[in-house]
Scaffold this motif. Structure first.
Motif, PDB file in Angstrom:
ATOM      1  N   GLN A   9       0.836  -1.206   0.000  1.00  0.00           N
ATOM      2  CA  GLN A   9       0.000   0.000   0.000  1.00  0.00           C
ATOM      3  C   GLN A   9       0.868   1.253   0.000  1.00  0.00           C
ATOM      4  OE1 GLN A   9      -3.650   0.350   2.217  1.00  0.00           O
ATOM      5  NE2 GLN A   9      -3.206  -1.563   3.263  1.00  0.00           N
ATOM      6  N   ALA A  22       8.390  -8.656   3.276  1.00  0.00           N
ATOM      7  CA  ALA A  22       8.016  -8.787   1.869  1.00  0.00           C
ATOM      8  C   ALA A  22       9.155  -8.466   0.898  1.00  0.00           C
ATOM      9  CB  ALA A  22       6.809  -7.891   1.580  1.00  0.00           C
ATOM     10  N   TYR A 140     -12.248  -5.531   1.266  1.00  0.00           N
ATOM     11  CA  TYR A 140     -10.805  -5.405   0.978  1.00  0.00           C
ATOM     12  C   TYR A 140     -10.186  -6.738   0.548  1.00  0.00           C
ATOM     13  CZ  TYR A 140      -5.900  -4.132   2.198  1.00  0.00           C
ATOM     14  OH  TYR A 140      -4.545  -3.912   2.182  1.00  0.00           O
ATOM     15  N   ASP A 147      -6.479  -9.337  -7.162  1.00  0.00           N
ATOM     16  CA  ASP A 147      -5.103  -8.955  -7.541  1.00  0.00           C
ATOM     17  C   ASP A 147      -4.294 -10.194  -7.895  1.00  0.00           C
ATOM     18  OD1 ASP A 147      -5.666  -6.340  -6.715  1.00  0.00           O
ATOM     19  OD2 ASP A 147      -4.671  -6.562  -4.768  1.00  0.00           O
ATOM     20  N   ILE A 148      -4.409 -11.179  -7.022  1.00  0.00           N
ATOM     21  CA  ILE A 148      -3.580 -12.380  -7.134  1.00  0.00           C
ATOM     22  C   ILE A 148      -4.091 -13.279  -8.254  1.00  0.00           C
ATOM     23  CG2 ILE A 148      -2.897 -14.492  -5.911  1.00  0.00           C
ATOM     24  CD1 ILE A 148      -3.319 -12.806  -3.275  1.00  0.00           C
ATOM     25  N   VAL A 156       2.865 -16.144  -3.723  1.00  0.00           N
ATOM     26  CA  VAL A 156       2.646 -14.794  -3.214  1.00  0.00           C
ATOM     27  C   VAL A 156       3.537 -14.568  -1.986  1.00  0.00           C
ATOM     28  CG1 VAL A 156       0.909 -13.157  -2.402  1.00  0.00           C
ATOM     29  CG2 VAL A 156       0.253 -14.938  -4.024  1.00  0.00           C
ATOM     30  N   GLY A 159       4.401 -10.852   4.204  1.00  0.00           N
ATOM     31  CA  GLY A 159       4.658 -10.993   5.628  1.00  0.00           C
ATOM     32  C   GLY A 159       3.551 -11.811   6.266  1.00  0.00           C
ATOM     33  N   ASP A 161       1.443 -11.249   8.494  1.00  0.00           N
ATOM     34  CA  ASP A 161       0.132 -10.653   8.769  1.00  0.00           C
ATOM     35  C   ASP A 161      -0.854 -10.817   7.606  1.00  0.00           C
ATOM     36  OD1 ASP A 161       1.806  -8.932   7.289  1.00  0.00           O
ATOM     37  OD2 ASP A 161       0.602  -7.195   7.825  1.00  0.00           O
ATOM     38  N   ILE A 197       7.800  -7.764  12.265  1.00  0.00           N
ATOM     39  CA  ILE A 197       8.590  -6.762  12.966  1.00  0.00           C
ATOM     40  C   ILE A 197       7.630  -5.851  13.735  1.00  0.00           C
ATOM     41  CG2 ILE A 197      10.244  -4.848  12.662  1.00  0.00           C
ATOM     42  CD1 ILE A 197      11.338  -7.687  12.044  1.00  0.00           C
ATOM     43  N   LYS A 206       2.343  -4.390  15.707  1.00  0.00           N
ATOM     44  CA  LYS A 206       3.246  -4.517  14.562  1.00  0.00           C
ATOM     45  C   LYS A 206       3.707  -3.143  14.070  1.00  0.00           C
ATOM     46  CE  LYS A 206       0.075  -4.696  10.619  1.00  0.00           C
ATOM     47  NZ  LYS A 206      -0.431  -5.361   9.433  1.00  0.00           N
ATOM     48  N   MET A 207       4.914  -3.116  13.531  1.00  0.00           N
ATOM     49  CA  MET A 207       5.421  -1.872  12.939  1.00  0.00           C
ATOM     50  C   MET A 207       4.516  -1.525  11.764  1.00  0.00           C
ATOM     51  SD  MET A 207       9.258  -0.957  11.492  1.00  0.00           S
ATOM     52  CE  MET A 207      10.107  -1.063  13.062  1.00  0.00           C
ATOM     53  N   LYS A 209       3.011   1.622   8.830  1.00  0.00           N
ATOM     54  CA  LYS A 209       3.208   2.910   8.156  1.00  0.00           C
ATOM     55  C   LYS A 209       2.300   3.977   8.735  1.00  0.00           C
ATOM     56  CE  LYS A 209       2.613   1.014   3.938  1.00  0.00           C
ATOM     57  NZ  LYS A 209       3.110  -0.167   3.311  1.00  0.00           N
TER      58      LYS A 209
HETATM   59  P1  TYM Z   1       1.070  -3.670   3.416  1.00  0.00           P
HETATM   60  O1  TYM Z   1       1.184  -2.476   2.506  1.00  0.00           O
HETATM   61  O2  TYM Z   1       0.509  -3.457   4.767  1.00  0.00           O
HETATM   62  O3  TYM Z   1       2.480  -4.337   3.585  1.00  0.00           O
HETATM   63  C1  TYM Z   1       3.272  -4.750   2.488  1.00  0.00           C
HETATM   64  C2  TYM Z   1       3.994  -6.040   2.854  1.00  0.00           C
HETATM   65  O4  TYM Z   1       4.785  -5.838   4.033  1.00  0.00           O
HETATM   66  C3  TYM Z   1       4.437  -6.830   5.013  1.00  0.00           C
HETATM   67  N1  TYM Z   1       4.490  -6.210   6.346  1.00  0.00           N
HETATM   68  C4  TYM Z   1       5.189  -6.674   7.388  1.00  0.00           C
HETATM   69  N2  TYM Z   1       5.989  -7.749   7.526  1.00  0.00           N
HETATM   70  C5  TYM Z   1       6.595  -7.935   8.712  1.00  0.00           C
HETATM   71  N3  TYM Z   1       6.446  -7.101   9.783  1.00  0.00           N
HETATM   72  C6  TYM Z   1       5.639  -6.011   9.696  1.00  0.00           C
HETATM   73  N4  TYM Z   1       5.513  -5.170  10.734  1.00  0.00           N
HETATM   74  C7  TYM Z   1       4.963  -5.759   8.452  1.00  0.00           C
HETATM   75  N5  TYM Z   1       4.127  -4.783   8.018  1.00  0.00           N
HETATM   76  C8  TYM Z   1       3.832  -5.086   6.738  1.00  0.00           C
HETATM   77  C9  TYM Z   1       3.043  -7.285   4.665  1.00  0.00           C
HETATM   78  O5  TYM Z   1       2.817  -8.611   5.126  1.00  0.00           O
HETATM   79  C10 TYM Z   1       3.032  -7.197   3.157  1.00  0.00           C
HETATM   80  O6  TYM Z   1       3.538  -8.387   2.581  1.00  0.00           O
HETATM   81  N6  TYM Z   1      -3.012  -6.147   1.863  1.00  0.00           N
HETATM   82  C11 TYM Z   1      -1.594  -5.934   1.594  1.00  0.00           C
HETATM   83  C12 TYM Z   1      -1.298  -5.441   0.186  1.00  0.00           C
HETATM   84  C13 TYM Z   1      -1.836  -6.270  -0.927  1.00  0.00           C
HETATM   85  C14 TYM Z   1      -1.356  -7.537  -1.349  1.00  0.00           C
HETATM   86  C15 TYM Z   1      -2.172  -7.918  -2.461  1.00  0.00           C
HETATM   87  C16 TYM Z   1      -0.334  -8.388  -0.929  1.00  0.00           C
HETATM   88  C17 TYM Z   1      -2.887  -5.934  -1.743  1.00  0.00           C
HETATM   89  N7  TYM Z   1      -3.074  -6.921  -2.638  1.00  0.00           N
HETATM   90  C18 TYM Z   1      -2.008  -9.111  -3.136  1.00  0.00           C
HETATM   91  C19 TYM Z   1      -0.159  -9.598  -1.605  1.00  0.00           C
HETATM   92  C20 TYM Z   1      -0.978  -9.959  -2.679  1.00  0.00           C
HETATM   93  C21 TYM Z   1      -1.088  -4.890   2.572  1.00  0.00           C
HETATM   94  O7  TYM Z   1      -1.821  -4.110   3.114  1.00  0.00           O
HETATM   95  O8  TYM Z   1       0.280  -4.846   2.669  1.00  0.00           O
END
Ligand code: TYM
Length: 343
Positions: A9, A22, A140, A147-148, A156, A159, A161, A197, A206-207, A209
């Motif tokens: 995102q 990721a 969502y 997407d996938i 795929v 992370g 989560d 993380i 979780k960490m 954005k």
């Molecule tokens: P998003 O934008 O929150 O995060 C992107 C990727 O980073 C991983 N991630 C983490 N891994 C470890 N520790 C953390 N604190 C942490 N925060 C985020 C997430 O697991 C992710 O892989 N819904 C998804 C985006 C998405 C997507 C998809 C992913 C939309 N369509 C199709 C895979 C396939 C998301 O919000 O990721």
């Protein structure tokens, strides 16, 4: 041949969690010797608008996210990098999947609850929930499944989560194929070896954005000084020695998880804790700061260069090229899907 798909995102610059969970895997997958392997990494702007965004800022953040991905080493000649909204087939398939997805399954998913600040056992029937929950946030996971599946992804990389969302995508495949024939392909999740993380300030969260406290996350574009300051300020506990115990010592264990991501001899966090047995928490933080600074070295400079390259047109060019490849790939699936359904 393998088809890799993943998304991120554009709600802010990628942080260490995104990198560990990721992006690090995406980079490794670029070395896949399979010549025919196709890779798609999408900046998912349509998912981002499930929380309120400002148009001008979203446009800027999409470009920054793409520049950050390039800066980590994603190579547009190997990986198609594109904005989700550039490929309308994602939303077209989403509608079709909506017609076979069950609201019962969606109501058990935890993400909409956590985004609304609700506990994981909240139900749709609980007072006020139905009124305030936006349809887009609720569905969502259907867009994520689209997407996938629209790319016929075999793998795929995400992370930990995102596991629940991937299970839902496989559920959509089962339902669709049951109704219309075996046209969609079930994707496999690849998760990184590291745990998720956690926030440096609240190590049981979780960490993220969207966390307003900038000390809680390390952005992959932070300066060495910022990285050191954030690591040194990380919340730990009052036991001044190193041990790995995520339950009892979440702060210290998170630092060990981070150290392990960048450890050149590939030691896991428990092994690192043993090797650092007699060191103080101050020592541990110094080691973590050094490792992160070295591990992310160069990303910041490349990020700035990519954003300004060819007066900013380079990013747009990379995106246009990635979107063209993604549209072509998605269109192949949509032709089959429309035919099967009678559209
Ligand atoms: P998003 O934008 O929150 O995060 C992107 C990727 O980073 C991983 N991630 C983490 N891994 C470890 N520790 C953390 N604190 C942490 N925060 C985020 C997430 O697991 C992710 O892989 N819904 C998804 C985006 C998405 C997507 C998809 C992913 C939309 N369509 C199709 C895979 C396939 C998301 O919000 O990721």
């Amino acid at each position: 041949p393998r088809v890799i798909f993943s998304g991120i995102q554009p709600t802010g610059t990628p942080h260490l969690g995104n990198f560990a969970g990721a992006i690090r895997q995406w980079l490794n997958l670029q070395h896949d010797p399979d010549e025919k392997c196709r890779r798609f990494f999408s900046v998912v702007d349509l998912h981002a608008i499930t929380s309120p965004q400002h148009g001008q800022q979203l446009r800027q953040r999409k470009r920054e996210t793409l520049a950050a991905l390039l800066a980590t080493g994603l190579d547009p000649s190997k990986s198609a990098l594109f904005y989700q909204s550039s490929v309308p087939a994602h939303t077209e398939l989403m509608w079709i999947l909506s017609c076979i997805a069950s609201t019962g399954y969606l109501s058990r998913m935890t993400q909409w609850k956590s985004k609304l600040g609700l506990s994981p056992d909240t139900t749709l029937q609980d007072g006020g929930v139905k009124a305030s929950l936006k349809l887009g946030l609720f569905s969502y996971p259907v867009l994520q499944a689209a997407d996938i599946l629209v790319h016929r992804a075999t793998h795929v990389p995400v992370g930990d989560d995102q596991r629940q969302h991937l299970e839902f995508a496989r559920e959509c495949v089962t339902n669709f194929n049951h109704a219309y024939g075996p046209h969609l392909r079930s994707p496999q999740t690849i998760t990184s070896s590291s745990r998720r993380i956690m926030s440096l300030q609240q190590p049981t969260k979780k960490m993220s954005k969207s966390d307003v406290d900038s000390k809680s996350h390390i952005l992959i574009t932070d300066t060495p000084e910022e990285i050191r300051r954030k690591v040194m300020a990380a919340l730990t506990d009052s036991v001044n020695s190193v041990s790995y115990d995520p339950e009892a010592r979440p702060g210290v264990s998170n630092l060990l998880d981070i150290l392990s991501i960048f450890d050149s001899s590939g030691r896991d966090p428990a092994q690192l804790a043993e090797d650092l047995l007699n060191r103080s928490l101050m020592d541990l933080k110094q080691l973590v700061a050094d490792a992160v600074i070295t591990g992310l070295q160069g990303i910041r400079e490349r990020f700035i260069d990519f954003l300004s390259a060819d007066e900013g047109r380079y990013i747009d060019w990379v995106e246009a090229e990635g979107a063209r490849k993604a549209r072509e790939n998605a269109e192949e699936t949509m032709a089959i899907v429309r035919q099967a359904i009678g559209l």
